[in-house]
Design an enzyme around this catalytic site. Structure first.
Site, PDB file in Angstrom:
ATOM      1  N   SER A 151     -40.134 -28.428  47.334  1.00 22.15           N
ATOM      2  CA  SER A 151     -39.348 -28.826  48.502  1.00 22.15           C
ATOM      3  C   SER A 151     -37.901 -28.355  48.451  1.00 22.15           C
ATOM      4  O   SER A 151     -37.197 -28.426  49.467  1.00 22.15           O
ATOM      5  CB  SER A 151     -39.375 -30.349  48.655  1.00 22.15           C
ATOM      6  OG  SER A 151     -40.688 -30.784  48.978  1.00 22.15           O
TER       7      SER A 151
ATOM      8  N   GLU B 265       0.797  -1.224   0.000  1.00 24.57           N
ATOM      9  CA  GLU B 265       0.000   0.000   0.000  1.00 24.57           C
ATOM     10  C   GLU B 265       0.832   1.277   0.000  1.00 24.57           C
ATOM     11  O   GLU B 265       0.442   2.266  -0.622  1.00 24.57           O
ATOM     12  CB  GLU B 265      -0.939   0.011   1.225  1.00 24.57           C
ATOM     13  CG  GLU B 265      -2.018  -1.048   1.209  1.00 24.57           C
ATOM     14  CD  GLU B 265      -3.076  -0.814   0.136  1.00 24.57           C
ATOM     15  OE1 GLU B 265      -3.163   0.328  -0.369  1.00 24.57           O
ATOM     16  OE2 GLU B 265      -3.806  -1.767  -0.185  1.00 24.57           O
TER      17      GLU B 265
END
Length: 698
Positions: free
Chosen positions: A380, A109
């Protein structure tokens, strides 16, 4: 008339230099004026340029609205989810990006990035020659700084106005930031295709790894994509992507970054691409992820936009192995053809960290998180809270007895009655103690207990253990008739496992912004809400649930370590809430629309609990519940609740808070109390973990 004599004219001497120069002055004057003008023009140009640069230097760059994907991480630092709105971007420091990717990007680039001041004149000239020969635009010359200016502040329209602005912003970027900062911004901003912005998101998307871990071959592949993601993406065209990769490697060789051998080796490397649209973080703990979002935004005040676009990192307590075990246990625990639902919450009682959460069987079809829903009766499984209250209040001990038979209870000053029933109307029709009541889940014993200790005291205890759901001070509360969530039950039982210390469950450890600054850090508060000795006695009692005659005995063979817990069953809900010293887990099964459970459906909670616990702790050695100071262990006679004599045929080793143990010896057998030694014949009928526990406590 004589003719005048002629004389040869004397030779003309050269005038002095000064005189000769003066002859040229008329000609030099215009040139002198021209040089003065040129100098003035140059000076004015320099002043203008300096003034323009000074102006640009003092101008603020436009605000770049760059969204960054936020990340959620598990306790191992692995990403379990990302949050973003359209752009998947996770910014990381330049030092957290592979040097290979940095070099490959610069090579293809902007080779002279660290040399130019924002514009590469050599590159521009080269591109002009190439384009002139081809009579078309074949090569660009935009530097990384120019690309960054365009991507941050401008559109990609081809107008002179845009080009002028791009040049101005390029200069400002170069004057404002260092080269490394510009390069870092570029690599975090550039588009790599398929919704991935920045090197970190791209590394995760294509290779399921961090940008810092990219190899040379992977880096060269990624560096080629931004030129044209649709054209060079390996998902779209592998040949183009591979050709582009080799071009980049060759360019790196030309620049003496790589040797030819290194480039060839990288070019031949077979890359393992992550299948598009998948990832190890996809589908993991979806209910937990939703919970994290609600905690961060609703409880911690994190702005929703910051959450989705601000690039924050949320470090959670999730244990990926435990979560996988939880999901598999739920999946295997209920037939695929069934519409029955399930929920599971697992917490480390020592820290309060939530290790796993399953809110349902299929998140894609139903996102309702049943692990947090305060809509289910615990049955329970609520009783241990009741019994702990009785123990701590000094109202009862492990050998306190009530008769298990059909009973009508009167309350509210005699104005109301309550007639509970045991499961399937099974009663001992004799006196039983607390251990027997817990193991068999006797309802009559539980209601007798709440009538003795007081419902208000039970509610007070529940609140200290983390139960926030609505509870009413009525006898039926003893049987878990008021809805709570699995999350609350796990929190409460975690206190039992943690020697009476309650720690509010924690899911988020830390939140950092995109710069790594800490926005929130958890500071879990530990509070001793129950005496350690009483918590241990309760744990000892609940171990009986998994022993012979206990309601959880059917899964005891699946659990290879000490475990305590309690089952709970109503017409529409089934639970098992239990724990080891390292992990507390609440499991619920039932239907969303209160459909009644068959016996087979009600029995599915226990296997889910057992399979999850063993799998989640497979790498953890079994550990006993350690008895704290203030606990004594003696042999008792279950029939009388007194100390067992040597000749007592049914003596049982029992734990008590020091000072509450029986003092009287069972008179029917002997006046001499049995020593706290094992009875091999009797202990042989119990689980081997129980035998080991008895040996340990002796």
């Amino acid at each position: 008339m004589n003719k005048p004599a002629t004389r040869k004219p004397a030779a003309r001497r050269k005038p002095p230099l000064r005189i000769r120069a003066e002859r040229w002055l008329p000609l030099l004057k215009p040139l002198r004026r021209l040089s003065i003008v040129a100098g003035c023009v140059l000076l004015v140009s320099f002043i203008a340029l300096f003034s323009f640069l000074f102006y640009l230097r003092n101008q603020t760059l436009p605000t770049a609205s760059i969204s960054q994907a936020s990340q959620m991480l598990d306790q191992q630092g692995q990403i379990i989810d990302t949050f973003h709105t359209g752009e998947n971007r996770q910014s990381v420091p330049l030092k957290s990006i592979s040097p290979y990717l940095i070099e490959a990007t610069l090579a293809i680039e902007d080779q002279r990035f660290y040399e130019h001041l924002g514009f590469d004149m050599k590159g521009l000239a080269r591109a002009a020659v190439v384009n002139l020969k081809a009579m078309e635009t074949k090569q660009g010359a935009s530097t990384i700084t120019q690309q960054l200016a365009r991507n941050l502040y401008l559109t990609h329209e081809r107008t002179w106005n845009r080009k002028v602005k791009e040049a101005m912003y390029t200069v400002q970027l170069e004057m404002t930031y260092s080269k490394d900062e510009i390069l870092g911004m570029y690599l975090n901003q550039i588009y790599y295709g398929h919704g991935a912005y920045g090197a970190e998101a791209a590394a995760q998307l294509y290779f399921n790894k961090h940008a810092s871990d990219l190899t040379l071959a992977e880096s060269a592949m990624l560096a080629g994509i931004p030129k044209g993601p649709k054209y060079y993406s390996p998902y779209n065209d592998m040949k183009n992507a591979k050709d582009r990769q080799r071009t980049i490697l060759a360019t790196m060789v030309d620049q003496n970054i790589l040797t030819r051998e290194q480039a060839d080796e990288a070019g031949e490397e077979l890359l393992a691409f992550q299948p598009l649209g998948t990832g190890k973080q996809d589908g993991i703990a979806p209910y937990f992820r939703d919970y994290i979002r609600s905690v961060a935004i609703d409880q911690l005040g994190i702005d929703e936009r910051l959450f989705t676009e601000g690039g924050i990192r949320i470090f959670t307590t999730l244990d990926p192995e435990a979560q996988l075990a939880a999901e598999e246990a739920v999946e295997k625990g209920i037939p695929s053809s069934s519409e029955q639902q399930a929920a599971l919450v697992a917490i480390d009682p020592r820290t309060g960290y939530i290790k796993a959460m399953v809110g349902g069987r299929n998140y894609k079809t139903n996102q309702f998180n049943r692990a947090l829903a305060k809509t289910r009766q615990p049955g329970s499984s609520f009783k241990p809270i009741l019994y702990l209250t009785a123990l701590q209040e000094g109202a009862m001990t492990a050998v306190s007895r009530f008769k298990s038979e059909p009973t009508v209870f009167t309350y509210d000053e005699g104005r109301k009655t309550y007639a509970p029933h045991n499961y399937n109307d099974k009663y001992v029709n004799d006196f039983i103690d607390m251990r027997q009541a817990i193991a068999s889940s006797d309802n009559i014993y539980a209601v007798n207990t709440i009538m003795s200790v007081g419902a208000d005291k039970v509610i007070e205890m529940a609140r200290s253990l983390g139960i926030t759901s609505n509870l009413q001070p009525v006898p039926s509360m003893a049987l878990g008739t008021f809805p709570v969530s699995p999350y609350e039950m796990a929190s409460a039982f975690g206190t039992f496992a943690n020697n009476g210390v309650h720690i509010e469950p924690t899911a988020i450890l830390r939140i950092e912004n995109s710069k790594g600054e800490v926005l929130y850090e958890a500071v879990p508060q530990a509070q001793q809400v129950v005496d350690p000795a009483h918590a241990y006695v309760l744990t000892s009692l609940m171990e009986s649930v998994f022993e012979t005659g206990g309601t959880g005995n059917r899964v005891s063979a699946l659990i290879k370590r000490p475990v305590a817990g309690k089952t709970g069953t109503t017409a529409t809900d089934a639970w098992l809430v239990g724990y080891t010293p390292e992990l507390v887990t609440a499991v619920w099964v039932g239907y969303d629309k209160d459909r009644k459970l068959t016996p087979t459906e009600a029995h599915r909670a226990a296997p889910i609990f057992a399979n999850f616990t063993e799998t989640a702790l497979s790498s953890v050695p079994p550990k006993m519940f350690a008895a704290p100071e203030g606990v004594v262990t003696v042999y008792v006679d279950p029939a009388s609740g007194k100390l067992a004599a040597d000749t007592c045929p049914n003596k049982r080793l029992e734990s008590f808070v020091s000072g509450t143990e029986p003092k009287e010896v069972c008179g029917e057998h002997s006046d001499k109390a049995a020593s706290s030694q094992q009875d091999p014949a009797k202990e042989a009928s119990k689980s081997w973990w129980s035998q080991l526990k008895r040996w340990w406590t002796d």
